[in-house]
Design an enzyme around this catalytic site. Structure first.
Site, PDB file in Angstrom:
ATOM      1  N   LYS A  39      47.683  37.949  35.881  1.00  0.00           N
ATOM      2  CA  LYS A  39      46.772  37.270  36.809  1.00  0.00           C
ATOM      3  C   LYS A  39      47.385  35.941  37.232  1.00  0.00           C
ATOM      4  CE  LYS A  39      43.251  34.462  35.977  1.00  0.00           C
ATOM      5  NZ  LYS A  39      42.930  33.375  36.908  1.00  0.00           N
ATOM      6  N   ASP A  66      43.913  36.048  41.992  1.00  0.00           N
ATOM      7  CA  ASP A  66      42.604  35.401  41.807  1.00  0.00           C
ATOM      8  C   ASP A  66      42.464  34.230  42.782  1.00  0.00           C
ATOM      9  OD1 ASP A  66      40.270  34.339  40.722  1.00  0.00           O
ATOM     10  OD2 ASP A  66      41.239  33.564  38.919  1.00  0.00           O
ATOM     11  N   LEU A  67      42.171  34.550  44.054  1.00  0.00           N
ATOM     12  CA  LEU A  67      42.098  33.495  45.072  1.00  0.00           C
ATOM     13  C   LEU A  67      40.660  33.208  45.516  1.00  0.00           C
ATOM     14  CD1 LEU A  67      45.258  34.359  47.255  1.00  0.00           C
ATOM     15  CD2 LEU A  67      45.055  32.803  45.303  1.00  0.00           C
ATOM     16  N   LYS A  68      39.706  34.003  45.074  1.00  0.00           N
ATOM     17  CA  LYS A  68      38.264  33.723  45.286  1.00  0.00           C
ATOM     18  C   LYS A  68      37.943  33.356  46.735  1.00  0.00           C
ATOM     19  CE  LYS A  68      37.509  31.951  40.570  1.00  0.00           C
ATOM     20  NZ  LYS A  68      38.892  31.772  40.072  1.00  0.00           N
ATOM     21  N   ASP A  71      34.505  32.660  52.996  1.00  0.00           N
ATOM     22  CA  ASP A  71      34.585  32.141  54.368  1.00  0.00           C
ATOM     23  C   ASP A  71      33.763  33.083  55.249  1.00  0.00           C
ATOM     24  OD1 ASP A  71      35.535  30.845  56.798  1.00  0.00           O
ATOM     25  OD2 ASP A  71      37.283  30.193  55.654  1.00  0.00           O
ATOM     26  N   ILE A  72      33.851  32.925  56.571  1.00  0.00           N
ATOM     27  CA  ILE A  72      33.117  33.851  57.433  1.00  0.00           C
ATOM     28  C   ILE A  72      33.750  35.251  57.328  1.00  0.00           C
ATOM     29  CG2 ILE A  72      32.317  32.063  59.011  1.00  0.00           C
ATOM     30  CD1 ILE A  72      34.520  32.984  60.980  1.00  0.00           C
ATOM     31  N   ASN A  74      35.015  37.539  59.273  1.00  0.00           N
ATOM     32  CA  ASN A  74      36.254  37.851  59.983  1.00  0.00           C
ATOM     33  C   ASN A  74      37.470  37.226  59.285  1.00  0.00           C
ATOM     34  OD1 ASN A  74      37.619  38.933  62.372  1.00  0.00           O
ATOM     35  ND2 ASN A  74      38.008  36.778  62.838  1.00  0.00           N
ATOM     36  N   THR A 125      31.580  29.734  35.988  1.00  0.00           N
ATOM     37  CA  THR A 125      31.109  29.393  34.637  1.00  0.00           C
ATOM     38  C   THR A 125      31.115  27.885  34.406  1.00  0.00           C
ATOM     39  OG1 THR A 125      33.324  29.957  33.910  1.00  0.00           O
ATOM     40  CG2 THR A 125      31.608  31.556  33.447  1.00  0.00           C
ATOM     41  N   GLN A 195      37.532  26.262  26.742  1.00  0.00           N
ATOM     42  CA  GLN A 195      36.559  27.325  27.011  1.00  0.00           C
ATOM     43  C   GLN A 195      35.354  27.136  26.086  1.00  0.00           C
ATOM     44  OE1 GLN A 195      36.593  29.304  29.443  1.00  0.00           O
ATOM     45  NE2 GLN A 195      38.604  30.193  29.885  1.00  0.00           N
ATOM     46  N   GLY A 215      44.755  33.891  28.754  1.00  0.00           N
ATOM     47  CA  GLY A 215      45.866  33.025  29.119  1.00  0.00           C
ATOM     48  C   GLY A 215      46.502  32.384  27.908  1.00  0.00           C
ATOM     49  N   ARG A 216      46.025  31.190  27.570  1.00  0.00           N
ATOM     50  CA  ARG A 216      46.697  30.360  26.563  1.00  0.00           C
ATOM     51  C   ARG A 216      46.856  30.993  25.189  1.00  0.00           C
ATOM     52  NH1 ARG A 216      43.004  25.481  28.317  1.00  0.00           N
ATOM     53  NH2 ARG A 216      41.755  27.325  28.802  1.00  0.00           N
TER      54      ARG A 216
HETATM   55  O1  C5P Z   1      43.888  30.170  29.021  1.00  0.00           O
HETATM   56  P1  C5P Z   1      42.597  30.932  29.204  1.00  0.00           P
HETATM   57  O2  C5P Z   1      42.538  32.214  28.396  1.00  0.00           O
HETATM   58  O3  C5P Z   1      41.386  30.057  29.008  1.00  0.00           O
HETATM   59  O4  C5P Z   1      42.638  31.374  30.739  1.00  0.00           O
HETATM   60  C1  C5P Z   1      41.548  32.040  31.354  1.00  0.00           C
HETATM   61  C2  C5P Z   1      41.836  32.309  32.786  1.00  0.00           C
HETATM   62  O5  C5P Z   1      40.673  32.848  33.390  1.00  0.00           O
HETATM   63  C3  C5P Z   1      42.217  31.077  33.605  1.00  0.00           C
HETATM   64  O6  C5P Z   1      43.134  31.494  34.618  1.00  0.00           O
HETATM   65  C4  C5P Z   1      40.902  30.642  34.213  1.00  0.00           C
HETATM   66  O7  C5P Z   1      41.072  29.952  35.429  1.00  0.00           O
HETATM   67  C5  C5P Z   1      40.238  32.005  34.457  1.00  0.00           C
HETATM   68  N1  C5P Z   1      38.783  31.972  34.544  1.00  0.00           N
HETATM   69  C6  C5P Z   1      37.987  31.458  33.556  1.00  0.00           C
HETATM   70  N2  C5P Z   1      36.621  31.457  33.706  1.00  0.00           N
HETATM   71  C7  C5P Z   1      36.075  31.950  34.818  1.00  0.00           C
HETATM   72  C8  C5P Z   1      36.860  32.483  35.820  1.00  0.00           C
HETATM   73  C9  C5P Z   1      38.238  32.474  35.669  1.00  0.00           C
HETATM   74  O8  C5P Z   1      38.483  31.037  32.526  1.00  0.00           O
HETATM   75  N3  C5P Z   1      34.775  31.968  34.925  1.00  0.00           N
END
Ligand code: C5P
Length: 239
Positions: A39, A66-68, A71-72, A74, A125, A195, A215-216
């Site tokens: 991702k 993951d660009l979320k 917008d309108i 079109n 979140t 988190q 991620g981490r």
């Molecule tokens: O490092 P970690 O496991 O916290 O990374 C979680 C990934 O999920 C990050 O890229 C974060 O931006 C994304 N994310 C999130 N919570 C959300 C939506 C996306 O942690 N509600």
């Protein structure tokens, strides 16, 4: 004919939160075969653009871009066409963009050759009930999440991104086929970092998550491949 992508059996999508293309490529190569996909998000895309995305796609693993989009209709349809052509397997849009925008995103994806899964973001979140009230949404975040998930489903989207605590409510409201992509995952041998609403990989998997975005706990270790393998083993995937 459009092809509907299948999600990989391995449910881990590793979040590569970096603007550094070389680092993202090194991580991807190291984790090839140990995670189901990659991702990357706004940080990576803003730094490396479409060419950076192509470089990751060329490595041969499914990509969640993951660009979320929000917008309108079109404009969102055009953006979906552009990223579908890059070869992303999963893309996302804000459900709060409304029914016409969601339908436009889905239709654009359906017309593309490699049809990506189109996933909705419900309530970020980072927002709680008082934040929602400040922007004029008086209903509790939890109810708004389910409401937006149902809207996404009714417009034919493939699923939503949700926090671990929302998995069961959305599963109940939207059924078994609706894909649930879940960040906030922490094995019990790692720090929670920033988190707050976290759960373990096994718990999220058992609750019904389809994709675990991690991620981490993988990238912030000396041996990312070993961390991914350890999580896979905890999930019961024998290698
Ligand atoms: O490092 P970690 O496991 O916290 O990374 C979680 C990934 O999920 C990050 O890229 C974060 O931006 C994304 N994310 C999130 N919570 C959300 C939506 C996306 O942690 N509600």
């Amino acid at each position: 004919m459009t092809i509907h992508p299948k999600l990989p059996t391995n449910p881990i999508f590793v979040a590569l939160d970096t603007p550094d293309l070389d680092k993202a490529i090194a991580w991807s190569e190291e984790l090839h075969g140990h995670v189901g996909g990659i991702k990357v998000g706004l940080e990576f895309f803003s730094a490396n653009g479409a060419e950076g995305v192509r470089r990751i796609v060329d490595l041969g693993m499914p990509l969640f871009l993951d660009l979320k989009f929000h917008d309108i209709p079109n404009t969102v349809a055009g953006a979906v066409r552009a990223v579908a052509d890059l070869g992303a397997t999963i893309i996302n849009v804000h459900a709060a963009g409304g029914p016409a925008m969601l339908a436009a995103a889905r239709e654009a994806a359906e017309k593309s050759v490699t049809r990506p899964l189109v996933i909705a973001v419900t309530v970020l979140t980072s927002l709680d009930d008082s934040d929602l009230s400040v922007v004029g949404q008086a209903i509790p975040a939890r109810d708004q999440v389910v409401r937006l998930a149902q809207l996404a489903k009714s417009e034919g989207l493939d699923g939503v991104v949700c926090s671990p605590g929302e998995i069961r409510a959305i599963r109940d409201a939207c059924g078994d086929k609706f894909k649930l992509i879940v960040p906030g995952i922490r094995p019990n041998w790692t720090a929670s970092s920033d988190q707050k609403r976290i759960t373990t990989p096994s718990q999220a998997h058992n609750d019904g998550a389809d994709i675990l975005v991690i991620g981490r706990p993988i990238t912030d270790t000396k041996d990312p491949a070993a961390a991914a393998i350890r999580i896979l083993e905890e999930l019961g995937f024998c290698r």
